[in-house]
Design an enzyme around this catalytic site. Structure first.
Site, PDB file in Angstrom:
ATOM      1  N   GLY A  15       0.813  -1.214   0.000  1.00  0.00           N
ATOM      2  CA  GLY A  15       0.000   0.000   0.000  1.00  0.00           C
ATOM      3  C   GLY A  15       0.844   1.260   0.000  1.00  0.00           C
ATOM      4  N   CYS A  47       2.941 -13.170   0.062  1.00  0.00           N
ATOM      5  CA  CYS A  47       2.402 -13.748  -1.173  1.00  0.00           C
ATOM      6  C   CYS A  47       3.458 -14.303  -2.128  1.00  0.00           C
ATOM      7  CB  CYS A  47       1.604 -12.712  -1.961  1.00  0.00           C
ATOM      8  SG  CYS A  47       0.991 -11.305  -1.058  1.00  0.00           S
ATOM      9  N   ALA A 114       9.995   4.782  11.618  1.00  0.00           N
ATOM     10  CA  ALA A 114       9.468   6.135  11.795  1.00  0.00           C
ATOM     11  C   ALA A 114       8.356   6.102  12.832  1.00  0.00           C
ATOM     12  CB  ALA A 114       8.920   6.655  10.466  1.00  0.00           C
ATOM     13  N   TYR A 179      -5.718 -19.528   6.048  1.00  0.00           N
ATOM     14  CA  TYR A 179      -5.074 -19.766   4.752  1.00  0.00           C
ATOM     15  C   TYR A 179      -3.563 -19.927   4.866  1.00  0.00           C
ATOM     16  CZ  TYR A 179      -3.465 -14.917   3.829  1.00  0.00           C
ATOM     17  OH  TYR A 179      -2.811 -13.719   3.844  1.00  0.00           O
ATOM     18  N   GLU A 183      -1.714 -23.258   3.624  1.00  0.00           N
ATOM     19  CA  GLU A 183      -0.773 -23.156   2.506  1.00  0.00           C
ATOM     20  C   GLU A 183       0.567 -23.773   2.887  1.00  0.00           C
ATOM     21  OE1 GLU A 183      -2.662 -19.221   0.309  1.00  0.00           O
ATOM     22  OE2 GLU A 183      -1.001 -18.920   1.679  1.00  0.00           O
TER      23      GLU A 183
HETATM   24  C1  LIG Z   1       2.582 -15.723   4.601  1.00  0.00           C
HETATM   25  C2  LIG Z   1       1.679 -14.716   3.972  1.00  0.00           C
HETATM   26  C3  LIG Z   1       1.105 -14.971   2.756  1.00  0.00           C
HETATM   27  C4  LIG Z   1       0.276 -14.042   2.158  1.00  0.00           C
HETATM   28  N1  LIG Z   1      -0.288 -14.358   0.957  1.00  0.00           N
HETATM   29  C5  LIG Z   1      -1.095 -13.470   0.347  1.00  0.00           C
HETATM   30  C6  LIG Z   1      -1.653 -13.767  -0.921  1.00  0.00           C
HETATM   31  O1  LIG Z   1      -1.453 -14.849  -1.481  1.00  0.00           O
HETATM   32  N2  LIG Z   1      -2.426 -12.827  -1.519  1.00  0.00           N
HETATM   33  C7  LIG Z   1      -2.675 -11.611  -0.918  1.00  0.00           C
HETATM   34  O2  LIG Z   1      -3.376 -10.784  -1.523  1.00  0.00           O
HETATM   35  N3  LIG Z   1      -2.167 -11.317   0.286  1.00  0.00           N
HETATM   36  C8  LIG Z   1      -1.383 -12.216   0.939  1.00  0.00           C
HETATM   37  N4  LIG Z   1      -0.834 -11.895   2.152  1.00  0.00           N
HETATM   38  C9  LIG Z   1      -1.207 -10.612   2.790  1.00  0.00           C
HETATM   39  C10 LIG Z   1      -0.394  -9.465   2.215  1.00  0.00           C
HETATM   40  O3  LIG Z   1       0.975  -9.743   2.340  1.00  0.00           O
HETATM   41  C11 LIG Z   1      -0.750  -8.173   2.938  1.00  0.00           C
HETATM   42  O4  LIG Z   1      -2.140  -7.978   2.878  1.00  0.00           O
HETATM   43  C12 LIG Z   1      -0.062  -6.961   2.314  1.00  0.00           C
HETATM   44  O5  LIG Z   1       1.326  -7.099   2.310  1.00  0.00           O
HETATM   45  C13 LIG Z   1      -0.467  -5.693   3.079  1.00  0.00           C
HETATM   46  O6  LIG Z   1       0.217  -4.579   2.575  1.00  0.00           O
HETATM   47  P1  LIG Z   1       0.476  -3.315   3.487  1.00  0.00           P
HETATM   48  O7  LIG Z   1       1.049  -2.268   2.592  1.00  0.00           O
HETATM   49  O8  LIG Z   1      -0.715  -2.993   4.271  1.00  0.00           O
HETATM   50  O9  LIG Z   1       1.562  -3.774   4.552  1.00  0.00           O
HETATM   51  P2  LIG Z   1       2.963  -4.549   4.398  1.00  0.00           P
HETATM   52  O10 LIG Z   1       3.139  -5.118   3.047  1.00  0.00           O
HETATM   53  O11 LIG Z   1       3.023  -5.465   5.563  1.00  0.00           O
HETATM   54  O12 LIG Z   1       4.019  -3.393   4.573  1.00  0.00           O
HETATM   55  C14 LIG Z   1       4.209  -2.713   5.769  1.00  0.00           C
HETATM   56  C15 LIG Z   1       5.655  -2.252   5.815  1.00  0.00           C
HETATM   57  O13 LIG Z   1       5.786  -1.290   6.851  1.00  0.00           O
HETATM   58  C16 LIG Z   1       7.045  -1.473   7.502  1.00  0.00           C
HETATM   59  N5  LIG Z   1       6.928  -0.846   8.808  1.00  0.00           N
HETATM   60  C17 LIG Z   1       6.120  -1.202   9.846  1.00  0.00           C
HETATM   61  N6  LIG Z   1       6.232  -0.300  10.841  1.00  0.00           N
HETATM   62  C18 LIG Z   1       7.121   0.645  10.437  1.00  0.00           C
HETATM   63  C19 LIG Z   1       7.631   1.850  11.029  1.00  0.00           C
HETATM   64  N7  LIG Z   1       7.206   2.269  12.219  1.00  0.00           N
HETATM   65  N8  LIG Z   1       8.543   2.570  10.331  1.00  0.00           N
HETATM   66  C20 LIG Z   1       8.969   2.165   9.099  1.00  0.00           C
HETATM   67  N9  LIG Z   1       8.500   1.043   8.504  1.00  0.00           N
HETATM   68  C21 LIG Z   1       7.582   0.306   9.159  1.00  0.00           C
HETATM   69  C22 LIG Z   1       7.195  -2.991   7.519  1.00  0.00           C
HETATM   70  O14 LIG Z   1       8.542  -3.365   7.675  1.00  0.00           O
HETATM   71  C23 LIG Z   1       6.632  -3.361   6.149  1.00  0.00           C
HETATM   72  O15 LIG Z   1       7.641  -3.396   5.177  1.00  0.00           O
HETATM   73  C24 LIG Z   1       0.022 -12.801   2.786  1.00  0.00           C
HETATM   74  C25 LIG Z   1       0.609 -12.512   4.018  1.00  0.00           C
HETATM   75  C26 LIG Z   1       1.423 -13.451   4.609  1.00  0.00           C
HETATM   76  C27 LIG Z   1       2.054 -13.144   5.941  1.00  0.00           C
END
Ligand SMILES: Cc1cc2nc3c(=O)[nH]c(=O)nc-3n(C[C@H](O)[C@H](O)[C@H](O)COP(=O)(O)OP(=O)(O)OC[C@H]3O[C@@H](n4cnc5c(N)ncnc54)[C@H](O)[C@@H]3O)c2cc1C
Length: 461
Positions: A15, A47, A114, A179, A183
């Site tokens: 995101g 993923c 941050a 899931y 998986e």
């Molecule tokens: C094992 C597994 C399998 C998955 N498989 C699927 C799938 O097949 N299909 C699917 O659609 N979704 C899947 N997901 C879910 C998917 O990964 C998440 O929904 C998605 O990554 C969410 O995106 P995001 O941007 O909200 O957060 P994230 O991708 O989690 O990114 C958040 C980032 O913020 C960083 N961060 C956190 N706090 C701080 C801070 N204070 N300062 C700086 N950086 C920080 C973290 O290090 C991270 O890099 C899976 C998740 C897991 C764990």
């Protein structure tokens, strides 16, 4: 003096990266902080690496099935270290591509944790720098839950560590019925590991359609995966390289690895939310937001898993894009969270969209259910004892298809396309009018003519 930007994004995951790039494209000065690796959970430990391990695990069946088609395959050998090294190389390539794309858009990445100081200020812990921002976007994602602190919890790994094991465990215990647990159960079983799944509820895949839950469980058990329901892990003992997992029902299981996949929580701790007055949604523990992902503070937005709405990558990406359109593009864009297709890359694979039968029966006065279970054509010659499952739920009044549930090969690929039809409001008549494509499994979706059940809700007396 603090540096100034238009947008400060906390977290360079699915995101955050999208929001940063699009906002930058609209001319905003953007800074993104990432405390671990650019790409976030999906790319680094979700993923993408998961799907690579799923692909690898499925070769075992392919080698076996080949015999029925006339092939003689010398005894295949699997090398975990090669797979993990190749996977790591691909993840590093993707991380570099994500970084380059963000930088190409004009946004600046800083490698630091941050935290929020106030409504317009972020502090970088790496060097104690303060940045003021017109808007702050929280995109910190989520992290694995480990549940109650049972004795021996320090021996338990989560999905994060499962991607980096030095050796393939010959036996693994996985607690969880969602899931991620299933998986990984399929992944390890595919490499020949002895897998035991422990789940506290009465059946796996809570929240999914009952027929899907039953079908997946029986298919996984057919493959030799042990699924123990109605119990939890009470204690884990370590004896050298081996573990004994004690269960709440008094029994125990020996293994070489114990993994928990019992859910994930939004990463909201120690972020400084209270300093800025950002409210938490009491229902799910995520950041409370409106339809435009705005938090309780006008200058602070939150997207993706940290809001705990629909924890999927495409949803986080869509929310990030909509945020940028709304705040910097002058086009207020709410995200439509209806009819999100989703897959479970277990073995067999699951693809679903829309309502479960129970939900649909509650919502509609008359519900027609079409379902079928069949032996896939490939299984005739391979001799594999497997069945696919398909179910369509149709609102009897409007004829609209309100749910589709698939279990079998490529169910994830199929449900993506069914998603287009459902988003367009397809009726059962539209499905029927679509010419079948033969011979495929998907043709079943357009050839189910007679409802297997019709539920009519009685009017209240
Ligand atoms: C094992 C597994 C399998 C998955 N498989 C699927 C799938 O097949 N299909 C699917 O659609 N979704 C899947 N997901 C879910 C998917 O990964 C998440 O929904 C998605 O990554 C969410 O995106 P995001 O941007 O909200 O957060 P994230 O991708 O989690 O990114 C958040 C980032 O913020 C960083 N961060 C956190 N706090 C701080 C801070 N204070 N300062 C700086 N950086 C920080 C973290 O290090 C991270 O890099 C899976 C998740 C897991 C764990």
């Amino acid at each position: 003096m603090a540096e100034e930007v238009d947008l400060f994004v906390i977290g360079a995951g699915s995101g955050g990266v999208r929001a940063a790039r699009i906002s930058s494209g609209y001319g905003a000065r953007v800074m993104v902080a990432e405390e671990y690796r650019v790409g976030g959970t999906c790319v680094i430990r979700g993923c993408v690496p998961k799907k690579l391990l799923v692909y690898a695990s499925r070769f075992a069946d392919e080698f076996e099935d080949a015999a029925g088609f006339g092939w003689t395959v010398p005894e295949p050998k699997f090398d975990w270290a090669t797979l993990i090294a190749n996977k790591d190389k691909e993840i590093a390539r993707l991380e570099a591509a994500y970084t380059a794309n963000v930088e190409k858009s004009g946004a600046q990445i800083v490698k630091s944790r941050a935290v929020i100081e106030d409504k317009h200020t972020v502090r970088l812990l790496e060097n104690d720098r303060k940045i003021t921002a017109r808007y702050i976007l929280i995109a910190t994602g989520g992290a694995p839950n480990h549940g109650a602190s049972i004795p021996g919890i320090e021996h338990v790994i989560s999905s994060n560590e499962a991607f980096h094991l030095k050796m393939l465990p010959k036996r693994i215990v996985i607690q969880g019925g969602g899931y991620i647990a299933l998986e990984f159960a399929g992944i390890f079983a595919g490499y020949g590991s002895d897998v035991t799944v422990i789940y506290r509820g009465d059946n796996i895949l809570r929240g999914f359609d009952e027929d899907v839950r039953t079908h997946v469980r029986s298919e996984m058990e057919k493959q030799g995966i042990t699924i123990l329901t109605g119990c939890t892990v009470a204690k884990v003992d370590r004896h050298g390289e081996e573990f004994t997992t004690h269960l709440s029902n008094g029994s125990s299981v020996a293994s070489d690895q114990v993994m928990f996949a019992i859910g994930r929580h939004p990463s909201v701790a120690n972020l400084g939310l209270e300093k800025a007055g950002v409210a938490i949604n009491p229902k799910n523990g995520g950041i409370a937001v409106d339809h435009f992902s705005k938090s309780s503070v006008d200058s602070i937005y939150a997207i993706g898993d940290v809001t705990h709405r629909f924890n999927l990558t495409p949803v986080a990406i869509r929310e990030g894009h909509a945020f940028a359109d709304t705040v910097f593009g002058g086009q207020p864009t709410p995200v439509d969270h209806g009819n999100v297709p989703t897959a479970v890359f277990s073995e067999p694979e699951v693809g679903v969209i829309g309502l479960t039968e129970m939900q649909a029966r509650e919502r509609y006065q008359r519900l027609d259910v079409y379902k079928t279970s069949f032996r896939p054509m490939k299984a005739t010659l391979s001799g594999r004892a497997t069945r696919s499952f398909m179910k369509l739920l149709v609102d009897g009044a409007s004829d609209r298809v309100v749910g589709c549930h698939l279990v079998g090969t490529d169910a994830g690929e199929l449900i993506q396309i069914v998603g287009v039809a459902l988003k367009m409001g397809a009726t059962k008549a539209d499905f029927d009018a679509t010419m079948a494509l033969h011979p495929t499994a998907a043709e079943e979706l357009v050839t189910m003519r007679t409802p297997t059940a019709r539920h009519v809700r009685q009017a209240a007396e």
